[in-house]
Design a protein around this motif. Structure first.
Motif, PDB file in Angstrom:
ATOM      1  N   ILE A 114     -33.152   2.065 -44.628  1.00 18.48           N
ATOM      2  CA  ILE A 114     -34.574   2.079 -44.916  1.00 18.48           C
ATOM      3  C   ILE A 114     -34.967   0.793 -45.617  1.00 18.48           C
ATOM      4  CG2 ILE A 114     -36.368   3.247 -46.244  1.00 18.48           C
ATOM      5  CD1 ILE A 114     -34.538   5.749 -46.096  1.00 18.48           C
ATOM      6  N   GLN A 115     -36.163   0.281 -45.280  1.00 19.14           N
ATOM      7  CA  GLN A 115     -36.699  -0.868 -45.996  1.00 19.14           C
ATOM      8  C   GLN A 115     -37.727  -0.390 -47.012  1.00 19.14           C
ATOM      9  OE1 GLN A 115     -37.768  -4.374 -43.752  1.00 19.14           O
ATOM     10  NE2 GLN A 115     -35.592  -4.836 -43.850  1.00 19.14           N
ATOM     11  N   PHE A 160     -41.587   4.099 -45.486  1.00 22.21           N
ATOM     12  CA  PHE A 160     -40.697   4.744 -44.509  1.00 22.21           C
ATOM     13  C   PHE A 160     -41.066   6.210 -44.311  1.00 22.21           C
ATOM     14  CE2 PHE A 160     -36.791   5.438 -42.254  1.00 22.21           C
ATOM     15  CZ  PHE A 160     -36.331   6.682 -42.654  1.00 22.21           C
ATOM     16  N   HIS A 181     -48.775  -0.869 -48.596  1.00 28.50           N
ATOM     17  CA  HIS A 181     -47.631  -1.476 -47.944  1.00 28.50           C
ATOM     18  C   HIS A 181     -46.927  -0.424 -47.092  1.00 28.50           C
ATOM     19  CE1 HIS A 181     -46.268   0.226 -51.782  1.00 28.50           C
ATOM     20  NE2 HIS A 181     -45.151   0.517 -51.143  1.00 28.50           N
ATOM     21  N   PRO A 182     -46.124  -0.865 -46.113  1.00 27.67           N
ATOM     22  CA  PRO A 182     -45.434   0.099 -45.246  1.00 27.67           C
ATOM     23  C   PRO A 182     -44.491   0.989 -46.060  1.00 27.67           C
ATOM     24  CG  PRO A 182     -45.384  -2.087 -44.283  1.00 27.67           C
ATOM     25  CD  PRO A 182     -45.882  -2.251 -45.686  1.00 27.67           C
ATOM     26  N   TYR A 215     -42.804   3.857 -39.889  1.00 29.99           N
ATOM     27  CA  TYR A 215     -43.391   3.569 -41.189  1.00 29.99           C
ATOM     28  C   TYR A 215     -44.898   3.805 -41.122  1.00 29.99           C
ATOM     29  CZ  TYR A 215     -39.077   1.131 -42.479  1.00 29.99           C
ATOM     30  OH  TYR A 215     -37.766   0.826 -42.770  1.00 29.99           O
ATOM     31  N   LEU A 227     -45.637  -6.956 -38.273  1.00 33.35           N
ATOM     32  CA  LEU A 227     -44.850  -7.639 -39.293  1.00 33.35           C
ATOM     33  C   LEU A 227     -43.851  -8.557 -38.595  1.00 33.35           C
ATOM     34  CD1 LEU A 227     -45.742  -4.838 -40.664  1.00 33.35           C
ATOM     35  CD2 LEU A 227     -43.887  -5.311 -42.246  1.00 33.35           C
ATOM     36  N   LEU A 263     -45.165  -9.899 -47.211  1.00 31.43           N
ATOM     37  CA  LEU A 263     -44.511  -8.684 -47.706  1.00 31.43           C
ATOM     38  C   LEU A 263     -43.029  -8.942 -47.908  1.00 31.43           C
ATOM     39  CD1 LEU A 263     -46.280  -6.210 -45.306  1.00 31.43           C
ATOM     40  CD2 LEU A 263     -46.369  -6.026 -47.772  1.00 31.43           C
ATOM     41  N   PHE A 277     -40.708  -1.745 -49.428  1.00 33.75           N
ATOM     42  CA  PHE A 277     -41.596  -2.890 -49.472  1.00 33.75           C
ATOM     43  C   PHE A 277     -42.272  -3.048 -50.823  1.00 33.75           C
ATOM     44  CE2 PHE A 277     -41.881  -4.544 -45.173  1.00 33.75           C
ATOM     45  CZ  PHE A 277     -41.301  -3.540 -44.433  1.00 33.75           C
ATOM     46  N   GLY A 278     -42.567  -4.310 -51.162  1.00 38.72           N
ATOM     47  CA  GLY A 278     -43.450  -4.601 -52.269  1.00 38.72           C
ATOM     48  C   GLY A 278     -44.898  -4.404 -51.851  1.00 38.72           C
ATOM     49  N   ALA A 279     -45.795  -4.579 -52.808  1.00 46.88           N
ATOM     50  CA  ALA A 279     -47.226  -4.328 -52.557  1.00 46.88           C
ATOM     51  C   ALA A 279     -47.873  -5.413 -51.708  1.00 46.88           C
ATOM     52  CB  ALA A 279     -47.967  -4.193 -53.874  1.00 46.88           C
ATOM     53  N   GLY A 280     -47.195  -6.561 -51.585  1.00 43.92           N
ATOM     54  CA  GLY A 280     -47.727  -7.640 -50.761  1.00 43.92           C
ATOM     55  C   GLY A 280     -48.480  -8.682 -51.567  1.00 43.92           C
ATOM     56  N   GLN A 319     -47.679 -10.543 -42.347  1.00 47.24           N
ATOM     57  CA  GLN A 319     -48.399  -9.553 -41.556  1.00 47.24           C
ATOM     58  C   GLN A 319     -49.762 -10.103 -41.188  1.00 47.24           C
ATOM     59  OE1 GLN A 319     -49.137  -5.763 -43.480  1.00 47.24           O
ATOM     60  NE2 GLN A 319     -49.467  -4.762 -41.511  1.00 47.24           N
ATOM     61  N   GLN A 371     -48.534   2.658 -43.123  1.00 45.98           N
ATOM     62  CA  GLN A 371     -49.169   1.767 -44.084  1.00 45.98           C
ATOM     63  C   GLN A 371     -50.610   2.226 -44.292  1.00 45.98           C
ATOM     64  OE1 GLN A 371     -49.417  -2.351 -42.839  1.00 45.98           O
ATOM     65  NE2 GLN A 371     -49.504  -3.097 -44.929  1.00 45.98           N
TER      66      GLN A 371
END
Lengths: 113, 109
Positions: free
Chosen positions: A101-102, B45, B42-43, B35, A43, A90, A104-107, A37, B37
């Protein structure tokens, strides 16, 4: 709750170093993804995997590789880090069913000096 | 490859004002997701739209999917400070989820 864990929140590496970014999910999801990102670019998909040992290139795979030896773990590898790979990375996972749905981790914010 | 354009890139609004972000595709989409953020986060949904012309609401948020399934919008009525963040649309095609560039919303108290 789905949990996607990235091993590091912040990383500082030097140009030319080999860098490993680790991602683990605890919900038995088959599908895992790596994005970077950057401001103004949203992204962008680097690599994804729909099964163990399987990998597919995303939109910007150059300079990266991945490894999926176990279902729960998806690793992103920078073989020789460069300054233009400084970014937020990410990881995401998606349940079976693909167009889903995706989560996500915290990055991981990576700085390459 | 598939491109999903999103505008505006930034939006600053007074608390209580409305906010809208728009997403456009050059190709017909099978579905579209949104989404959010939060700053430093983080993003996460929010919703998925599948049908042509579909409208869905979540409290003050209204999501629309265009009749031609090439565009979508997210409208927030009477913004609050908790709405701060970047909103992304995303669309699945060829087993990949393509994200829009995002709209960053800031609220002036």
């Amino acid at each position: 709750d789905v949990k996607v864990t990235q091993s590091s929140r912040y990383l500082v590496k030097r140009t030319g170093e080999k860098v490993f970014l680790e991602c683990v999910q605890d919900m038995d999801h088959e599908n895992m993804f790596w994005y970077r990102q950057d401001p103004g670019l949203g992204l962008r998909l680097i690599y994804f995997s729909y099964d163990v040992k399987m990998k597919e290139k995303g939109d910007i795979p150059e300079g990266y590789s991945v490894s999926r030896e176990k279902k729960e773990r998806f690793s992103l590898i920078l073989e020789s880090a460069s300054t233009n790979q400084t970014s937020m990375y990410l990881c995401a996972s998606t349940p079976t069913g693909r167009q889903n749905i995706q989560y996500f981790g915290a990055g991981t914010r990576l700085s390459v000096l | 490859g598939q491109q999903v354009m999103q505008i505006p890139q930034y939006q600053h609004v007074q608390e209580g004002e409305d906010f809208t972000t728009y997403c456009n595709s050059s190709t017909t989409l099978s579905n579209i997701q949104w989404y959010k953020q939060r700053p430093g986060g983080h993003p996460v949904f929010l919703i998925q739209l599948v049908k042509s012309g579909e409208v869905k609401k979540q409290k003050r948020l209204t999501f629309q999917f265009g009749e031609a399934k090439k565009n979508s919008s997210l409208h927030i009525t009477a913004t609050q400070t908790t709405d701060v963040g970047t909103y992304f649309c995303a669309a699945w095609k060829n087993e990949k989820l393509t994200f829009g560039t995002g709209t960053r919303l800031t609220i002036i108290p």
